[in-house]
Scaffold this active site. Structure first.
Site, PDB file in Angstrom:
ATOM      1  N   SER A 145     -11.086  82.893 111.679  1.00 40.24           N
ATOM      2  CA  SER A 145     -10.551  83.324 110.247  1.00 40.24           C
ATOM      3  C   SER A 145     -11.563  83.680 109.413  1.00 40.24           C
ATOM      4  CB  SER A 145      -9.541  82.092 110.019  1.00 40.24           C
ATOM      5  OG  SER A 145      -9.395  82.458 108.518  1.00 40.24           O
ATOM      6  N   TYR A 158      -7.305  73.451 108.010  1.00 41.34           N
ATOM      7  CA  TYR A 158      -7.673  74.661 108.398  1.00 41.34           C
ATOM      8  C   TYR A 158      -8.910  75.468 108.660  1.00 41.34           C
ATOM      9  CZ  TYR A 158      -6.327  79.554 109.784  1.00 41.34           C
ATOM     10  OH  TYR A 158      -6.187  80.888 110.110  1.00 41.34           O
TER      11      TYR A 158
HETATM   12  P1  NAD Z   1       1.541  83.479 114.008  1.00 42.43           P
HETATM   13  O1  NAD Z   1       2.099  82.242 113.446  1.00 42.43           O
HETATM   14  O2  NAD Z   1       2.168  84.791 113.839  1.00 42.43           O
HETATM   15  O3  NAD Z   1       1.633  83.259 115.805  1.00 42.43           O
HETATM   16  C1  NAD Z   1       0.668  82.274 116.296  1.00 42.43           C
HETATM   17  C2  NAD Z   1       1.201  82.430 117.764  1.00 42.43           C
HETATM   18  O4  NAD Z   1       0.413  81.043 118.167  1.00 42.43           O
HETATM   19  C3  NAD Z   1       2.574  82.052 117.816  1.00 42.43           C
HETATM   20  O5  NAD Z   1       3.151  82.796 119.014  1.00 42.43           O
HETATM   21  C4  NAD Z   1       2.890  80.635 118.048  1.00 42.43           C
HETATM   22  O6  NAD Z   1       3.869  80.052 118.964  1.00 42.43           O
HETATM   23  C5  NAD Z   1       1.627  80.203 118.952  1.00 42.43           C
HETATM   24  N1  NAD Z   1       1.147  78.934 118.855  1.00 42.43           N
HETATM   25  C6  NAD Z   1       1.107  78.216 117.701  1.00 42.43           C
HETATM   26  N2  NAD Z   1       0.639  76.810 118.256  1.00 42.43           N
HETATM   27  C7  NAD Z   1       0.839  76.846 119.471  1.00 42.43           C
HETATM   28  C8  NAD Z   1       0.439  75.823 120.461  1.00 42.43           C
HETATM   29  N3  NAD Z   1       0.197  74.537 120.139  1.00 42.43           N
HETATM   30  N4  NAD Z   1       0.442  76.345 121.655  1.00 42.43           N
HETATM   31  C9  NAD Z   1       0.805  77.388 122.032  1.00 42.43           C
HETATM   32  N5  NAD Z   1       0.993  78.378 121.059  1.00 42.43           N
HETATM   33  C10 NAD Z   1       1.048  78.112 119.844  1.00 42.43           C
HETATM   34  O7  NAD Z   1       0.161  83.604 113.769  1.00 42.43           O
HETATM   35  P2  NAD Z   1      -0.913  85.067 113.838  1.00 42.43           P
HETATM   36  O8  NAD Z   1      -0.969  85.359 112.300  1.00 42.43           O
HETATM   37  O9  NAD Z   1      -0.523  85.662 114.602  1.00 42.43           O
HETATM   38  O10 NAD Z   1      -2.251  84.057 114.029  1.00 42.43           O
HETATM   39  C11 NAD Z   1      -2.858  84.212 115.253  1.00 42.43           C
HETATM   40  C12 NAD Z   1      -4.326  83.615 115.252  1.00 42.43           C
HETATM   41  O11 NAD Z   1      -4.958  84.164 113.868  1.00 42.43           O
HETATM   42  C13 NAD Z   1      -4.379  82.220 114.725  1.00 42.43           C
HETATM   43  O12 NAD Z   1      -5.383  81.536 115.338  1.00 42.43           O
HETATM   44  C14 NAD Z   1      -4.442  82.116 113.323  1.00 42.43           C
HETATM   45  O13 NAD Z   1      -5.199  81.007 112.787  1.00 42.43           O
HETATM   46  C15 NAD Z   1      -5.510  83.485 113.204  1.00 42.43           C
HETATM   47  N6  NAD Z   1      -5.623  84.087 111.756  1.00 42.43           N
HETATM   48  C16 NAD Z   1      -4.233  84.857 111.365  1.00 42.43           C
HETATM   49  C17 NAD Z   1      -4.696  85.318 110.183  1.00 42.43           C
HETATM   50  C18 NAD Z   1      -3.334  86.044 109.462  1.00 42.43           C
HETATM   51  O14 NAD Z   1      -3.330  86.412 108.301  1.00 42.43           O
HETATM   52  N7  NAD Z   1      -2.228  86.389 109.867  1.00 42.43           N
HETATM   53  C19 NAD Z   1      -5.829  85.340 109.431  1.00 42.43           C
HETATM   54  C20 NAD Z   1      -6.750  84.546 109.764  1.00 42.43           C
HETATM   55  C21 NAD Z   1      -6.620  84.139 111.255  1.00 42.43           C
END
Ligand code: NAD
Length: 261
Positions: A145, A158
């Site tokens: 991130s 986080y």
């Molecule tokens: P999201 O919540 O839309 O999807 C996350 C996915 O991970 C979901 O399918 C959820 O069920 C799964 N998940 C969560 N905990 C879990 C666990 N313990 N075991 C198995 N699956 C699990 O989030 P996203 O935005 O798609 O995020 C994906 C990645 O990108 C994450 O690591 C997040 O930190 C990172 N990220 C997202 C953003 C953003 O703005 N969306 C920004 C920076 C980083």
């Protein structure tokens, strides 16, 4: 498109929605066979699989929590039994829960660290073991991130987890460079996924977020999966141990930007 990706096999954690889903769909479009993962939402997962199959791709899923030992191994076993091998492991699953640090419950801290950092370790360990044992020059991609470098009040656990992912990625990349196993991270900025649902549904908050991003655009999951495709491809064959930022300039100290003069 990256023709060399055709026929490769990828494992992607947390891929029933958001960025993980976009990575799965992009890889499938490249001809990569994908092993997906969900924690609870079986219907959502099946919908993703149906979509991939409808466009000619191959996908299977394994249910489980990335924070628990054994899931990563199970996903690799599934890759081998269904598709014969595993080439790419994407540690994508991640969570965030807001809390002031002086009031943060230990359970909250643990949930974030266990999922984002320990989950990444467990995935990386299993992938490395498979690659080393089979002498495969594999590829590992960790979803970090912008908060691996930008402090995040209200989400200090986080930020700590993603800062950990950053140094873990670099250290593992160095350790396994002689094996030609590449290990990189992606740092998304603010992306429109379910994790940001509340912000996206509140017009005021959304406007505030757009104002904060130098390009004034909230990112789309496809703009992150494009980076994941490039990192898995041979086009990035000399890239290891780095984090690719895809953030509309969010990590560039926006307060120094021309609009704030
Ligand atoms: P999201 O919540 O839309 O999807 C996350 C996915 O991970 C979901 O399918 C959820 O069920 C799964 N998940 C969560 N905990 C879990 C666990 N313990 N075991 C198995 N699956 C699990 O989030 P996203 O935005 O798609 O995020 C994906 C990645 O990108 C994450 O690591 C997040 O930190 C990172 N990220 C997202 C953003 C953003 O703005 N969306 C920004 C920076 C980083």
């Amino acid at each position: 498109n990256y023709p060399e990706l055709k026929g490769k096999v990828a494992v992607i954690t947390g891929s029933s929605k958001g960025i993980g889903r976009a990575v799965a769909e992009r890889y499938a479009k490249e001809g990569v066979h994908v092993v997906l993962n969900y924690r609870s939402s079986e219907d959502e997962m099946n919908e993703v699989i149906r979509g991939i199959e409808a466009s000619g791709g191959k996908a299977v899923a394994v249910k489980g929590d990335v924070a628990e030992e054994g899931l990563a191994e199970k996903m690799i076993e599934k890759a081998v039994s269904e598709f014969g091998k595993m080439d790419i492991f994407v540690n994508n699953a991640g969570v965030q829960v807001e809390a002031k640090t002086h009031e943060m419950e230990l359970d909250n801290w643990k949930k974030i660290i266990d999922t984002n950092l320990t989950g990444t370790f467990l995935g990386v360990r299993a992938a490395l073991k498979y690659f080393v044992e089979h002498e495969i020059q594999g590829n590992i991609i960790n979803m970090s991130s912008v908060h691996e470098v930008i402090p995040r009040p209200g989400y200090t656990h986080y930020a700590a987890s993603k800062g950990g992912v950053k140094m873990f990625t670099k250290s593992v990349a160095l350790e396994y460079a002689p094996n030609k196993i590449r290990v990189n991270a992606i740092a998304p900025g603010a992306i429109d996924t379910p994790i940001n649902e509340e912000t996206m549904q509140d017009p005021e908050e959304k406007k505030g977020l757009e104002a904060l991003i130098p390009t004034h655009e909230i990112g789309r999951p496809e703009q992150i999966s494009a980076v994941a495709a490039w990192l898995a491809s041979d086009e990035s064959s000399y890239v290891t141990g780095t984090t690719i930022f895809a953030d509309g300039g969010l990590s560039l100290y926006p307060s120094f930007g021309p609009e704030n003069k």
